[in-house]
Design an enzyme around this catalytic site. Structure first.
Site, PDB file in Angstrom:
ATOM      1  N   HIS A 203       0.800  -1.226   0.000  1.00  9.20           N
ATOM      2  CA  HIS A 203       0.000   0.000   0.000  1.00  9.20           C
ATOM      3  C   HIS A 203       0.832   1.275   0.000  1.00  9.20           C
ATOM      4  O   HIS A 203       0.294   2.365  -0.166  1.00  9.20           O
ATOM      5  CB  HIS A 203      -0.936   0.034   1.212  1.00  9.20           C
ATOM      6  CG  HIS A 203      -0.230   0.366   2.483  1.00  9.20           C
ATOM      7  ND1 HIS A 203       0.343  -0.595   3.278  1.00  9.20           N
ATOM      8  CD2 HIS A 203       0.031   1.552   3.087  1.00  9.20           C
ATOM      9  CE1 HIS A 203       0.905  -0.015   4.311  1.00  9.20           C
ATOM     10  NE2 HIS A 203       0.743   1.288   4.224  1.00  9.20           N
TER      11      HIS A 203
HETATM   12  C1  UD1 Z   1      -1.913   5.603   5.575  1.00  8.90           C
HETATM   13  C2  UD1 Z   1      -0.637   6.128   6.226  1.00  8.90           C
HETATM   14  C3  UD1 Z   1       0.388   5.010   6.307  1.00  8.90           C
HETATM   15  C4  UD1 Z   1      -0.195   3.759   6.954  1.00  8.90           C
HETATM   16  C5  UD1 Z   1      -1.448   3.350   6.192  1.00  8.90           C
HETATM   17  C6  UD1 Z   1      -2.105   2.118   6.773  1.00  8.90           C
HETATM   18  C7  UD1 Z   1      -0.183   8.518   5.826  1.00  8.90           C
HETATM   19  C8  UD1 Z   1       0.642   9.484   5.070  1.00  8.90           C
HETATM   20  N1  UD1 Z   1      -0.050   7.226   5.462  1.00  8.90           N
HETATM   21  O1  UD1 Z   1      -1.600   5.300   4.223  1.00  8.90           O
HETATM   22  O2  UD1 Z   1       1.497   5.454   7.076  1.00  8.90           O
HETATM   23  O3  UD1 Z   1       0.748   2.704   6.905  1.00  8.90           O
HETATM   24  O4  UD1 Z   1      -2.377   4.447   6.231  1.00  8.90           O
HETATM   25  O5  UD1 Z   1      -3.106   1.615   5.936  1.00  8.90           O
HETATM   26  O6  UD1 Z   1      -0.907   8.902   6.704  1.00  8.90           O
HETATM   27  N2  UD1 Z   1      -8.765   4.777   0.896  1.00  8.90           N
HETATM   28  C9  UD1 Z   1     -10.010   4.197   0.756  1.00  8.90           C
HETATM   29  N3  UD1 Z   1     -10.687   3.866   1.890  1.00  8.90           N
HETATM   30  C10 UD1 Z   1     -10.200   4.093   3.119  1.00  8.90           C
HETATM   31  C11 UD1 Z   1      -8.940   4.709   3.238  1.00  8.90           C
HETATM   32  C12 UD1 Z   1      -8.227   5.035   2.119  1.00  8.90           C
HETATM   33  O7  UD1 Z   1     -10.513   3.977  -0.341  1.00  8.90           O
HETATM   34  O8  UD1 Z   1     -10.869   3.771   4.104  1.00  8.90           O
HETATM   35  C13 UD1 Z   1      -7.996   5.109  -0.335  1.00  8.90           C
HETATM   36  C14 UD1 Z   1      -8.217   6.515  -0.750  1.00  8.90           C
HETATM   37  O9  UD1 Z   1      -8.642   6.525  -2.056  1.00  8.90           O
HETATM   38  C15 UD1 Z   1      -6.855   7.179  -0.627  1.00  8.90           C
HETATM   39  C16 UD1 Z   1      -5.878   6.056  -0.487  1.00  8.90           C
HETATM   40  O10 UD1 Z   1      -6.612   4.906  -0.077  1.00  8.90           O
HETATM   41  O11 UD1 Z   1      -6.553   7.953  -1.732  1.00  8.90           O
HETATM   42  C17 UD1 Z   1      -4.825   6.378   0.499  1.00  8.90           C
HETATM   43  O12 UD1 Z   1      -5.330   6.626   1.788  1.00  8.90           O
HETATM   44  P1  UD1 Z   1      -4.496   7.493   2.871  1.00  8.90           P
HETATM   45  O13 UD1 Z   1      -5.179   7.430   4.168  1.00  8.90           O
HETATM   46  O14 UD1 Z   1      -4.163   8.807   2.313  1.00  8.90           O
HETATM   47  O15 UD1 Z   1      -3.108   6.757   2.988  1.00  8.90           O
HETATM   48  P2  UD1 Z   1      -2.760   5.234   3.127  1.00  8.90           P
HETATM   49  O16 UD1 Z   1      -2.148   4.795   1.862  1.00  8.90           O
HETATM   50  O17 UD1 Z   1      -3.894   4.414   3.662  1.00  8.90           O
END
Ligand code: UD1
Length: 350
Positions: A203
């Site tokens: 991820h």
């Molecule tokens: C975040 C953390 C990372 C952690 C990870 C655990 C930051 C910078 N990164 O990364 O350190 O290891 O969480 O999972 O804070 N999305 C969904 N549904 C959700 C959540 C996210 O669809 O419930 C998708 C969204 O489209 C988003 C992408 O995942 O664009 C990334 O989500 P984001 O929370 O920004 O970062 P993670 O990659 O999850």
């Protein structure tokens, strides 16, 4: 004493579970949980609260997915409002996500004390958003709860020794607690993978947002003999649409904590770019192949339990064939980090 715990993403729910359980033993501490809404899908958030017995958040700030600046900014604005209303003695932030830095910044600017759980981790890769979040949070927090001796040394080098308390790793607390429950009939329908299998997760932004790296990783997966179970993070799902995925890769929905522990306990090895899973693999004595260029959990590299290979196909295939190491040292404490953290909070509150 009132404390506010700020959570938002999966790894924080796992850490908050152990901490919240410990806090509930103290009648004098009142915990208010604030969920930023960074993770919002049921299987990225709600399932963790349910399974890990975390009290429902008092506030859900519903920030959701945005660019880094906007996501962090919106969180700060909304956390500030809660802090002004609740007036806590402490704000606790955990790990290295955007929710961590947002909570820490909002609180310090209001002169509210901040405690950072899982302080002192460094990858020395400043291109990782998590690295910036960690460095900034450590340097503005008042109290640093530190999982390992290596992390203590790093904080000492950065002039932060006086504020640092060695506690052991709080994810180990949660794992030990739930590992015992796992064997009992928990009523959970676990994903039944065809054995033997490898457990994989991907991820990290540095992999998902780089088509060459992602392609290499999936190429390596296709050359591995055996099944791979891949609970797929929504971020990765978006990028996979254009990539061929081989038949030995079983893509499943992101899983809750208990299902993940079950998959981990029964797998041969782990392939991951997650920070937490590298450690959880180590705790359960599963060899790990880390699909990144560096790791902050350098202890896991000892005795060959973890190998950092990036997206190098040859190295991935070489490490998957290695034998399981025989010995393992204890680097992460005794599974009572939450007790040490609450003691630390009480001590530094007087
Ligand atoms: C975040 C953390 C990372 C952690 C990870 C655990 C930051 C910078 N990164 O990364 O350190 O290891 O969480 O999972 O804070 N999305 C969904 N549904 C959700 C959540 C996210 O669809 O419930 C998708 C969204 O489209 C988003 C992408 O995942 O664009 C990334 O989500 P984001 O929370 O920004 O970062 P993670 O990659 O999850």
């Amino acid at each position: 004493m009132k404390i506010i715990t700020v959570v938002g993403a999966r790894p924080q729910f796992i850490k908050a579970s152990a901490l919240s359980r410990e806090i509930r033993k103290h009648a004098g501490i009142d915990e208010v949980i604030v969920h930023t809404g960074q993770h919002y899908d049921i299987n990225m958030s709600e399932v963790f609260f349910r399974e890990l017995d975390i009290p429902a958040p008092h506030y859900n700030l519903e920030v959701g997915s945005e660019s880094h600046g906007k996501q962090t900014g919106l969180m700060m604005e909304r956390i500030e409002k809660v802090l002004l209303k609740e007036k806590p003695a402490w704000v606790i932030v955990l790990g290295d996500t955007n929710s961590t830095i947002a909570g820490a910044l909002a609180a310090t600017k209001l002169n509210i004390k901040v405690a950072h759980v899982e302080a002192g981790l460094r990858s020395y890769n400043r291109a990782m958003p998590e690295e910036i979040n960690r460095i900034a949070t450590d340097h503005i927090a008042d109290l640093l709860f530190v999982p390992t001796r290596n992390a203590m040394n790093i904080l000492a080098q950065e002039g932060l020794k006086k504020r640092s308390v060695l506690t052991g790793d709080i994810m180990y607390d949660t794992l030990k607690y739930y590992e015992n429950l796992l064997n009992k009939d928990s009523g959970n329908a676990f994903y039944k993978a065809e054995k033997p299998y490898y457990l994989a997760t991907i991820h990290r932004q540095e992999n998902t947002d780089n088509p060459v790296r992602l392609k290499n990783i999936f190429k390596a997966f296709s050359l591995i003999t055996g099944n791979i179970v891949l609970p797929l993070h929504p971020r990765t799902k978006k990028y996979l649409k254009t990539l061929p995925v081989s038949n030995n890769v079983n893509i499943i929905e992101p899983t809750g904590y208990l299902n993940l522990l079950h998959l981990l306990k029964n797998c041969e090895k782990v392939l991951t770019d997650s920070g937490g899973l590298q450690k959880e693999a180590f705790f359960l004595k599963k060899p790990c192949i880390t699909l990144r260029e560096e790791t902050e959990w350098i202890e896991t590299l000892e005795d060959g339990w973890n190998h950092v290979v990036g997206d190098n196909i040859t190295l991935i295939l070489e490490k998957i064939r290695l034998k399981v190491p025989e010995k393992q040292e204890q680097f992460f404490g005794d599974g009572h980090a939450a007790t040490a953290i609450v003691e630390g909070l009480l001590k530094y509150s007087t």
